[in-house]
Scaffold this motif. Sequence first.
Motif, PDB file in Angstrom:
ATOM      1  N   MET A  47       0.844  -1.195   0.000  1.00  0.00           N
ATOM      2  CA  MET A  47       0.000   0.000   0.000  1.00  0.00           C
ATOM      3  C   MET A  47       0.882   1.248   0.000  1.00  0.00           C
ATOM      4  N   LYS A  48       0.499   2.237  -0.818  1.00  0.00           N
ATOM      5  CA  LYS A  48       1.246   3.479  -0.874  1.00  0.00           C
ATOM      6  C   LYS A  48       0.529   4.563  -0.072  1.00  0.00           C
ATOM      7  N   TRP A  49       1.319   5.472   0.457  1.00  0.00           N
ATOM      8  CA  TRP A  49       0.796   6.585   1.238  1.00  0.00           C
ATOM      9  C   TRP A  49       1.247   7.897   0.593  1.00  0.00           C
ATOM     10  N   ASN A  50       0.416   8.926   0.729  1.00  0.00           N
ATOM     11  CA  ASN A  50       0.814  10.271   0.343  1.00  0.00           C
ATOM     12  C   ASN A  50       1.458  10.938   1.552  1.00  0.00           C
ATOM     13  N   LYS A  51       2.685  11.380   1.359  1.00  0.00           N
ATOM     14  CA  LYS A  51       3.414  12.037   2.446  1.00  0.00           C
ATOM     15  C   LYS A  51       3.440  13.539   2.193  1.00  0.00           C
ATOM     16  N   PHE A  52       3.194  14.306   3.251  1.00  0.00           N
ATOM     17  CA  PHE A  52       3.204  15.758   3.154  1.00  0.00           C
ATOM     18  C   PHE A  52       4.174  16.308   4.197  1.00  0.00           C
ATOM     19  N   ARG A  53       5.072  17.167   3.744  1.00  0.00           N
ATOM     20  CA  ARG A  53       6.103  17.742   4.620  1.00  0.00           C
ATOM     21  C   ARG A  53       5.878  19.254   4.671  1.00  0.00           C
ATOM     22  N   LEU A  54       5.455  19.717   5.827  1.00  0.00           N
ATOM     23  CA  LEU A  54       5.067  21.108   6.026  1.00  0.00           C
ATOM     24  C   LEU A  54       6.200  21.884   6.690  1.00  0.00           C
ATOM     25  N   LYS A  55       6.610  22.984   6.066  1.00  0.00           N
ATOM     26  CA  LYS A  55       7.663  23.826   6.623  1.00  0.00           C
ATOM     27  C   LYS A  55       7.039  24.920   7.470  1.00  0.00           C
ATOM     28  N   THR A  56       7.407  24.955   8.749  1.00  0.00           N
ATOM     29  CA  THR A  56       6.872  25.967   9.655  1.00  0.00           C
ATOM     30  C   THR A  56       8.004  26.460  10.560  1.00  0.00           C
ATOM     31  N   THR A  57       7.678  26.943  11.747  1.00  0.00           N
ATOM     32  CA  THR A  57       8.685  27.440  12.683  1.00  0.00           C
ATOM     33  C   THR A  57       8.679  26.606  13.954  1.00  0.00           C
ATOM     34  N   THR A  58       9.791  26.620  14.658  1.00  0.00           N
ATOM     35  CA  THR A  58       9.850  25.899  15.931  1.00  0.00           C
ATOM     36  C   THR A  58       8.891  26.506  16.945  1.00  0.00           C
ATOM     37  N   GLN A  59       8.649  27.826  16.816  1.00  0.00           N
ATOM     38  CA  GLN A  59       7.710  28.499  17.720  1.00  0.00           C
ATOM     39  C   GLN A  59       6.303  27.934  17.551  1.00  0.00           C
ATOM     40  N   ALA A  60       5.959  27.547  16.329  1.00  0.00           N
ATOM     41  CA  ALA A  60       4.585  27.129  16.035  1.00  0.00           C
ATOM     42  C   ALA A  60       4.415  25.620  15.948  1.00  0.00           C
ATOM     43  N   GLU A  61       5.499  24.831  16.060  1.00  0.00           N
ATOM     44  CA  GLU A  61       5.394  23.403  15.752  1.00  0.00           C
ATOM     45  C   GLU A  61       4.388  22.677  16.656  1.00  0.00           C
ATOM     46  N   ASP A  62       4.320  23.032  17.919  1.00  0.00           N
ATOM     47  CA  ASP A  62       3.390  22.337  18.816  1.00  0.00           C
ATOM     48  C   ASP A  62       1.938  22.627  18.467  1.00  0.00           C
ATOM     49  N   ILE A  63       1.640  23.896  18.232  1.00  0.00           N
ATOM     50  CA  ILE A  63       0.257  24.259  17.945  1.00  0.00           C
ATOM     51  C   ILE A  63      -0.165  23.744  16.574  1.00  0.00           C
ATOM     52  N   VAL A  64       0.767  23.730  15.602  1.00  0.00           N
ATOM     53  CA  VAL A  64       0.456  23.181  14.282  1.00  0.00           C
ATOM     54  C   VAL A  64       0.231  21.674  14.380  1.00  0.00           C
ATOM     55  N   SER A  65       1.053  20.990  15.179  1.00  0.00           N
ATOM     56  CA  SER A  65       0.869  19.550  15.380  1.00  0.00           C
ATOM     57  C   SER A  65      -0.503  19.256  15.966  1.00  0.00           C
ATOM     58  N   SER A  66      -0.906  20.055  16.961  1.00  0.00           N
ATOM     59  CA  SER A  66      -2.215  19.863  17.578  1.00  0.00           C
ATOM     60  C   SER A  66      -3.330  20.093  16.563  1.00  0.00           C
ATOM     61  N   MET A  67      -3.152  21.102  15.728  1.00  0.00           N
ATOM     62  CA  MET A  67      -4.153  21.382  14.697  1.00  0.00           C
ATOM     63  C   MET A  67      -4.299  20.209  13.739  1.00  0.00           C
ATOM     64  N   LEU A  68      -3.178  19.628  13.315  1.00  0.00           N
ATOM     65  CA  LEU A  68      -3.224  18.494  12.394  1.00  0.00           C
ATOM     66  C   LEU A  68      -3.959  17.307  13.020  1.00  0.00           C
ATOM     67  N   MET A  69      -3.690  17.074  14.297  1.00  0.00           N
ATOM     68  CA  MET A  69      -4.347  15.952  14.969  1.00  0.00           C
ATOM     69  C   MET A  69      -5.839  16.203  15.149  1.00  0.00           C
ATOM     70  N   GLU A  70      -6.209  17.479  15.374  1.00  0.00           N
ATOM     71  CA  GLU A  70      -7.634  17.814  15.494  1.00  0.00           C
ATOM     72  C   GLU A  70      -8.364  17.591  14.170  1.00  0.00           C
ATOM     73  N   LEU A  71      -7.635  17.679  13.058  1.00  0.00           N
ATOM     74  CA  LEU A  71      -8.224  17.419  11.746  1.00  0.00           C
ATOM     75  C   LEU A  71      -8.266  15.925  11.428  1.00  0.00           C
TER      76      LEU A  71
END
Length: 317
Positions: A1-25
Motif C-alpha cells: 500500500m502506498k501513502w501520500n506524504k506531506f512535509r510542512l515547513k513551519t517554525t519551531t515556535q509554532a510546531e506544537d500548535i500546528v501539530s495539535s491542529m493536524l491531529m484535530e483534523l
Amino acid sequence: MKWNKFRLKTTTQAEDIVSSMLMELGIQGVEIEDKIPLSQSDKEQMFVDILPETEPDDGVAYLSFYLEEDDDKDSILSQVRQELKDMSAYVDVGECLIEESQTEDVDWVNNWKQYFHQFYVDDILIIPSWEEVKPEDSEKMVIHIDPGTAFGTGMHETTQLCIRQIRKYVKPDTRILDVGCGSGILGMLALKFGAAYSVGTDLDPCAIDATRENMAVNGIPQDKYEVMIGNIIDDRDVQDKVGYECYDIVAANILADVLVELTPVIVHQLKKGGIYITSGIIDDKEDTVVKAVQDAGLEVLDVTYQGEWVCVTARKN
C-alpha cells in the motif's frame, strides 16, 4: 500500500500548535524535525551510546504527515492551509510550504532487522533471534539477542568494551548492576560468564520487556536476574530497591555527561572492593569521566579504547 506524504515547513515556535491542529483534523502520527537543542531533562532520558550531533537551531521546523491513497487529500490540505492562515494572525507559522511525495507502507519497527546479522565479540557469537546458528558455531558461546525497540545489540564499540571488562572481573559469586540495561545484553553475558545475579535498570519500558525476553530466549531462569524501570540518579525509591553496597560490579554504558551525575550516586551501590565499569565515552570526554570517577573516591584501574570510544574501569577501595 502506498501513502501520500506531506512535509510542512513551519517554525519551531509554532510546531506544537500546528501539530495539535493536524491531529484535530484527524491526522495521526505527525513527525517533527527541528534543530532545537536537547534539554538536560531530555538528555537524562536518553541512555544511549552517544547523542547525535546537531546543527545550531535555525528556528525552522518540518512536520510530516501521511494520508492514505483514498483519502480526500485536496479537502484535507485545504483545511490545513485555512487553519494555518488563521493561526498566522497570532503566531509566526513561517512559510507553510507543503511538499508532497509518495511512500510505500513500511514496517518501521522491524525494517532495521535487515541490517543486523550475527557477529563475533572475540569468541562470543551474538546472533539475532531470527537467524540460525551454523553447525560450526554450535560449540561456541552463543547469545541470542533481539533488542526490539530498546538499545543494545552488542555491535557498538562501547558495548564491546564493557563486555570485555565484565568478563575480566566477573567471578562465580558476582552480583552485577547494569544501569541503562537496554536489551539486557551486559547482565545476560555476565551471567553466562558465571555471575550469580544480575540487576538492570532503565528509563525505557521497552528495555524492561526486551531484557526479560532476551533472558528467556537464552535460557536464563527468572531467579537469576531482576530488571526495573526508573532513574537511579535522582529517584530514592529506585536506589532503595536496587540496594546499597551489594554489587561486586556496576556497569554503565551511557553518555559521559550522565556518567558524571551517576558516579557519585552509584558508589553507594558498590561493595567495598567493587568494580565500576563505564563506557559510552567519546575520546574527548575521557578526562571528564576520569575526574568524576576520582572525585567520587574511586581508584582508576584501567582505561581501554576501541576506535574513538573509551571505557574507564575503577574500584571502590
